[in-house]
Motif scaffolding. Structure first.
Motif, PDB file in Angstrom:
ATOM      1  N   ASP A   1       0.826  -1.207   0.000  1.00  0.00           N
ATOM      2  CA  ASP A   1       0.000   0.000   0.000  1.00  0.00           C
ATOM      3  C   ASP A   1       0.866   1.265   0.000  1.00  0.00           C
ATOM      4  OD1 ASP A   1       0.936  -0.465   2.548  1.00  0.00           O
ATOM      5  OD2 ASP A   1      -0.968  -0.066   3.557  1.00  0.00           O
ATOM      6  N   ALA A   2       1.932   1.261   0.810  1.00  0.00           N
ATOM      7  CA  ALA A   2       2.814   2.434   0.874  1.00  0.00           C
ATOM      8  C   ALA A   2       3.555   2.645  -0.447  1.00  0.00           C
ATOM      9  CB  ALA A   2       3.807   2.283   2.017  1.00  0.00           C
ATOM     10  N   LEU A   3       4.013   1.546  -1.048  1.00  0.00           N
ATOM     11  CA  LEU A   3       4.703   1.662  -2.338  1.00  0.00           C
ATOM     12  C   LEU A   3       3.762   2.189  -3.411  1.00  0.00           C
ATOM     13  CD1 LEU A   3       6.842  -1.613  -2.436  1.00  0.00           C
ATOM     14  CD2 LEU A   3       7.673   0.724  -2.158  1.00  0.00           C
ATOM     15  N   GLY A   4       2.514   1.734  -3.364  1.00  0.00           N
ATOM     16  CA  GLY A   4       1.542   2.220  -4.333  1.00  0.00           C
ATOM     17  C   GLY A   4       1.323   3.719  -4.228  1.00  0.00           C
ATOM     18  N   LYS A   5       1.345   4.240  -2.999  1.00  0.00           N
ATOM     19  CA  LYS A   5       1.199   5.680  -2.806  1.00  0.00           C
ATOM     20  C   LYS A   5       2.439   6.425  -3.282  1.00  0.00           C
ATOM     21  CE  LYS A   5       0.012   9.166   0.655  1.00  0.00           C
ATOM     22  NZ  LYS A   5      -0.406   9.414   2.057  1.00  0.00           N
ATOM     23  N   GLU A   6       3.624   5.897  -2.917  1.00  0.00           N
ATOM     24  CA  GLU A   6       4.875   6.546  -3.316  1.00  0.00           C
ATOM     25  C   GLU A   6       5.022   6.599  -4.834  1.00  0.00           C
ATOM     26  OE1 GLU A   6       7.992   4.374  -1.456  1.00  0.00           O
ATOM     27  OE2 GLU A   6       7.279   4.779   0.584  1.00  0.00           O
ATOM     28  N   ARG A   7       4.567   5.553  -5.517  1.00  0.00           N
ATOM     29  CA  ARG A   7       4.737   5.455  -6.970  1.00  0.00           C
ATOM     30  C   ARG A   7       3.563   6.030  -7.746  1.00  0.00           C
ATOM     31  NH1 ARG A   7       6.846  -0.870  -6.744  1.00  0.00           N
ATOM     32  NH2 ARG A   7       8.832  -0.419  -5.713  1.00  0.00           N
ATOM     33  N   GLY A   8       2.557   6.528  -7.035  1.00  0.00           N
ATOM     34  CA  GLY A   8       1.433   7.178  -7.691  1.00  0.00           C
ATOM     35  C   GLY A   8       0.414   6.239  -8.295  1.00  0.00           C
ATOM     36  N   GLY A   9       0.446   4.971  -7.895  1.00  0.00           N
ATOM     37  CA  GLY A   9      -0.476   4.012  -8.474  1.00  0.00           C
ATOM     38  C   GLY A   9      -1.717   3.766  -7.647  1.00  0.00           C
ATOM     39  N   ARG A  10      -1.593   3.871  -6.320  1.00  0.00           N
ATOM     40  CA  ARG A  10      -2.742   3.713  -5.413  1.00  0.00           C
ATOM     41  C   ARG A  10      -2.609   4.787  -4.345  1.00  0.00           C
ATOM     42  NH1 ARG A  10      -3.748  -1.905  -2.861  1.00  0.00           N
ATOM     43  NH2 ARG A  10      -1.539  -1.780  -2.384  1.00  0.00           N
ATOM     44  N   LEU A  11      -3.324   5.875  -4.516  1.00  0.00           N
ATOM     45  CA  LEU A  11      -3.113   7.043  -3.662  1.00  0.00           C
ATOM     46  C   LEU A  11      -3.845   6.955  -2.337  1.00  0.00           C
ATOM     47  CD1 LEU A  11      -3.354   9.846  -6.377  1.00  0.00           C
ATOM     48  CD2 LEU A  11      -1.317   8.655  -5.527  1.00  0.00           C
ATOM     49  N   LYS A  12      -4.863   6.121  -2.222  1.00  0.00           N
ATOM     50  CA  LYS A  12      -5.705   6.104  -1.029  1.00  0.00           C
ATOM     51  C   LYS A  12      -5.549   4.852  -0.171  1.00  0.00           C
ATOM     52  CE  LYS A  12      -7.838  10.021  -1.801  1.00  0.00           C
ATOM     53  NZ  LYS A  12      -7.703  11.159  -0.872  1.00  0.00           N
ATOM     54  N   ALA A  13      -4.947   3.788  -0.706  1.00  0.00           N
ATOM     55  CA  ALA A  13      -4.945   2.493  -0.020  1.00  0.00           C
ATOM     56  C   ALA A  13      -4.291   2.558   1.355  1.00  0.00           C
ATOM     57  CB  ALA A  13      -4.250   1.439  -0.884  1.00  0.00           C
ATOM     58  N   THR A  14      -3.125   3.169   1.444  1.00  0.00           N
ATOM     59  CA  THR A  14      -2.408   3.188   2.724  1.00  0.00           C
ATOM     60  C   THR A  14      -3.159   4.028   3.757  1.00  0.00           C
ATOM     61  OG1 THR A  14      -0.270   3.610   3.773  1.00  0.00           O
ATOM     62  CG2 THR A  14      -0.927   5.146   2.050  1.00  0.00           C
ATOM     63  N   GLU A  15      -3.762   5.141   3.326  1.00  0.00           N
ATOM     64  CA  GLU A  15      -4.524   5.983   4.249  1.00  0.00           C
ATOM     65  C   GLU A  15      -5.743   5.231   4.785  1.00  0.00           C
ATOM     66  OE1 GLU A  15      -7.466   9.851   3.946  1.00  0.00           O
ATOM     67  OE2 GLU A  15      -5.764   9.708   2.559  1.00  0.00           O
ATOM     68  N   ILE A  16      -6.454   4.532   3.913  1.00  0.00           N
ATOM     69  CA  ILE A  16      -7.646   3.786   4.337  1.00  0.00           C
ATOM     70  C   ILE A  16      -7.257   2.638   5.260  1.00  0.00           C
ATOM     71  CG2 ILE A  16      -9.501   2.286   3.511  1.00  0.00           C
ATOM     72  CD1 ILE A  16      -9.580   4.086   0.985  1.00  0.00           C
ATOM     73  N   ALA A  17      -6.160   1.934   4.925  1.00  0.00           N
ATOM     74  CA  ALA A  17      -5.700   0.823   5.766  1.00  0.00           C
ATOM     75  C   ALA A  17      -5.346   1.315   7.168  1.00  0.00           C
ATOM     76  CB  ALA A  17      -4.499   0.139   5.116  1.00  0.00           C
ATOM     77  N   GLU A  18      -4.695   2.466   7.237  1.00  0.00           N
ATOM     78  CA  GLU A  18      -4.328   3.020   8.548  1.00  0.00           C
ATOM     79  C   GLU A  18      -5.571   3.416   9.344  1.00  0.00           C
ATOM     80  OE1 GLU A  18      -1.754   6.192   7.502  1.00  0.00           O
ATOM     81  OE2 GLU A  18      -0.014   4.894   7.104  1.00  0.00           O
ATOM     82  N   ARG A  19      -6.573   3.968   8.674  1.00  0.00           N
ATOM     83  CA  ARG A  19      -7.805   4.358   9.361  1.00  0.00           C
ATOM     84  C   ARG A  19      -8.549   3.139   9.891  1.00  0.00           C
ATOM     85  NH1 ARG A  19     -11.011   7.984   5.251  1.00  0.00           N
ATOM     86  NH2 ARG A  19     -12.601   7.785   6.897  1.00  0.00           N
ATOM     87  N   VAL A  20      -8.601   2.083   9.078  1.00  0.00           N
ATOM     88  CA  VAL A  20      -9.266   0.852   9.506  1.00  0.00           C
ATOM     89  C   VAL A  20      -8.533   0.248  10.713  1.00  0.00           C
ATOM     90  CG1 VAL A  20      -9.788  -1.533   8.843  1.00  0.00           C
ATOM     91  CG2 VAL A  20     -10.264   0.341   7.254  1.00  0.00           C
ATOM     92  N   HIS A  21      -7.198   0.277  10.659  1.00  0.00           N
ATOM     93  CA  HIS A  21      -6.390  -0.254  11.765  1.00  0.00           C
ATOM     94  C   HIS A  21      -6.652   0.537  13.046  1.00  0.00           C
ATOM     95  CE1 HIS A  21      -2.613  -0.563  14.151  1.00  0.00           C
ATOM     96  NE2 HIS A  21      -2.770  -1.850  13.857  1.00  0.00           N
ATOM     97  N   ASP A  22      -6.685   1.874  12.916  1.00  0.00           N
ATOM     98  CA  ASP A  22      -6.928   2.709  14.101  1.00  0.00           C
ATOM     99  C   ASP A  22      -8.323   2.460  14.680  1.00  0.00           C
ATOM    100  OD1 ASP A  22      -4.424   3.770  13.812  1.00  0.00           O
ATOM    101  OD2 ASP A  22      -5.095   5.597  12.783  1.00  0.00           O
ATOM    102  N   LEU A  23      -9.326   2.325  13.805  1.00  0.00           N
ATOM    103  CA  LEU A  23     -10.681   2.062  14.278  1.00  0.00           C
ATOM    104  C   LEU A  23     -10.796   0.719  14.968  1.00  0.00           C
ATOM    105  CD1 LEU A  23     -12.735   3.428  11.237  1.00  0.00           C
ATOM    106  CD2 LEU A  23     -12.673   4.400  13.540  1.00  0.00           C
ATOM    107  N   ALA A  24     -10.068  -0.267  14.447  1.00  0.00           N
ATOM    108  CA  ALA A  24     -10.090  -1.583  15.049  1.00  0.00           C
ATOM    109  C   ALA A  24      -9.472  -1.541  16.449  1.00  0.00           C
ATOM    110  CB  ALA A  24      -9.332  -2.575  14.165  1.00  0.00           C
ATOM    111  N   LEU A  25      -8.413  -0.770  16.614  1.00  0.00           N
ATOM    112  CA  LEU A  25      -7.782  -0.636  17.938  1.00  0.00           C
ATOM    113  C   LEU A  25      -8.703   0.070  18.914  1.00  0.00           C
ATOM    114  CD1 LEU A  25      -4.081   0.308  17.018  1.00  0.00           C
ATOM    115  CD2 LEU A  25      -4.958  -1.898  17.819  1.00  0.00           C
ATOM    116  N   GLN A  26      -9.414   1.078  18.411  1.00  0.00           N
ATOM    117  CA  GLN A  26     -10.329   1.826  19.278  1.00  0.00           C
ATOM    118  C   GLN A  26     -11.497   0.968  19.748  1.00  0.00           C
ATOM    119  OE1 GLN A  26     -11.524   5.367  17.190  1.00  0.00           O
ATOM    120  NE2 GLN A  26      -9.409   5.939  16.715  1.00  0.00           N
ATOM    121  N   ALA A  27     -11.869  -0.011  18.928  1.00  0.00           N
ATOM    122  CA  ALA A  27     -13.016  -0.868  19.250  1.00  0.00           C
ATOM    123  C   ALA A  27     -12.676  -1.980  20.241  1.00  0.00           C
ATOM    124  CB  ALA A  27     -13.569  -1.477  17.974  1.00  0.00           C
ATOM    125  N   GLN A  28     -11.386  -2.180  20.528  1.00  0.00           N
ATOM    126  CA  GLN A  28     -10.991  -3.264  21.431  1.00  0.00           C
ATOM    127  C   GLN A  28     -11.379  -2.933  22.882  1.00  0.00           C
ATOM    128  OE1 GLN A  28      -6.809  -3.950  20.798  1.00  0.00           O
ATOM    129  NE2 GLN A  28      -7.164  -5.167  18.978  1.00  0.00           N
TER     130      GLN A  28
END
Length: 240
Positions: free
Chosen positions: A213-240
């Motif tokens: 996901d990070a490489l995709g953002k750095e290379r301009g191929g997937r601009l949103k994947a890493t941001e969405i993955a981080e948000r999902v991870h943070d929400l999952a931690l908050q729900a514990q």
């Protein structure tokens, strides 16, 4: 390069790798003196239940018996689209193969995929994309989904998809697009020793993590994947 050329360049110190009707099984010796488990798909063979269970078994038999990294060579068609394979639960066999590779990688057996030919759809997901690092060789021709199949799924016209493919790598097949999306970690050159390039990558493997996901953002191929993955991870931690 042919498969024989690639294996000879990868393992000049010797190997016991065989191609059994499109299924690659065996092991090889590294320059460092260690061993490497080798498996994969050759000759653009479709990946069906029979092939998947052979490959899974090869890895599972090695776990607990051997040590060292695992190389997955990939030149396949898509998954085998036959009534027999579908009725036998092809999706479960492909998932099993992917999970076996991930299990090996997380238990001390670093996995490297080497895409040297074609691959597509479920076959690519269960082999090269299930490894920690996927490397591409010049001339490789991957496609997560070809445009005619994508048109059937999305109900968009071929003209619309071709237009999107010109500006968005997600819609476009090909090695360069897969690299831009971060799925292909790096490219090797077949003009120099593959053994040298393999050894250099193996030396870095302890510090290499799945950064698609990070490489995709750095290379301009997937601009949103890493941001969405981080948000999902943070929400999952908050729900514990």
């Amino acid at each position: 390069m042919t498969l024989d050329d690639i294996i000879a360049s990868l393992f000049p110190d010797g190997h016991e790798v065989r191609n059994d009707k499109g299924v690659i099984l065996g092991s090889a010796r590294l320059r460092t003196g260690g061993g490497m488990l080798v498996l994969g798909v050759a000759d653009r063979t479709p990946l069906g239940v029979d092939e998947a269970i052979k490959l899974s078994g090869h890895v599972l038999e090695s776990i607990g018996r051997d040590s060292g990294p695992i190389l997955v060579l990939v030149d396949s068609d898509s998954q085998r689209m036959s009534k027999r394979d579908e009725l036998l639960g092809l999706n479960e066999f492909l998932a099993h193969l992917a999970k076996v590779l991930i299990h090996a990688d997380t238990h001390g057996r670093p996995t490297i995929g080497l895409l040297y030919g074609h691959s597509a759809a479920g076959a690519l997901l269960a082999t090269g994309l299930a490894t920690r690092v996927l490397v591409g060789l010049p001339g490789a021709d991957p496609a997560v989904m070809d445009l005619p199949s994508m048109a059937k799924v999305t109900k968009l016209s071929m003209e619309a998809l071709q237009e999107k493919a010109r500006s968005t790598p997600v819609f476009a097949p090909g090695l360069s697009n897969l690299a831009q999306m971060g799925a292909v970690h790096m490219m090797w050159s077949n003009a120099s020793s593959l053994a040298d390039q393999l050894e250099a990558l193996l030396a870095d493997m302890p510090a290499v993590h799945d950064r698609r996901d990070a490489l995709g953002k750095e290379r301009g191929g997937r601009l949103k994947a890493t941001e969405i993955a981080e948000r999902v991870h943070d929400l999952a931690l908050q729900a514990q």
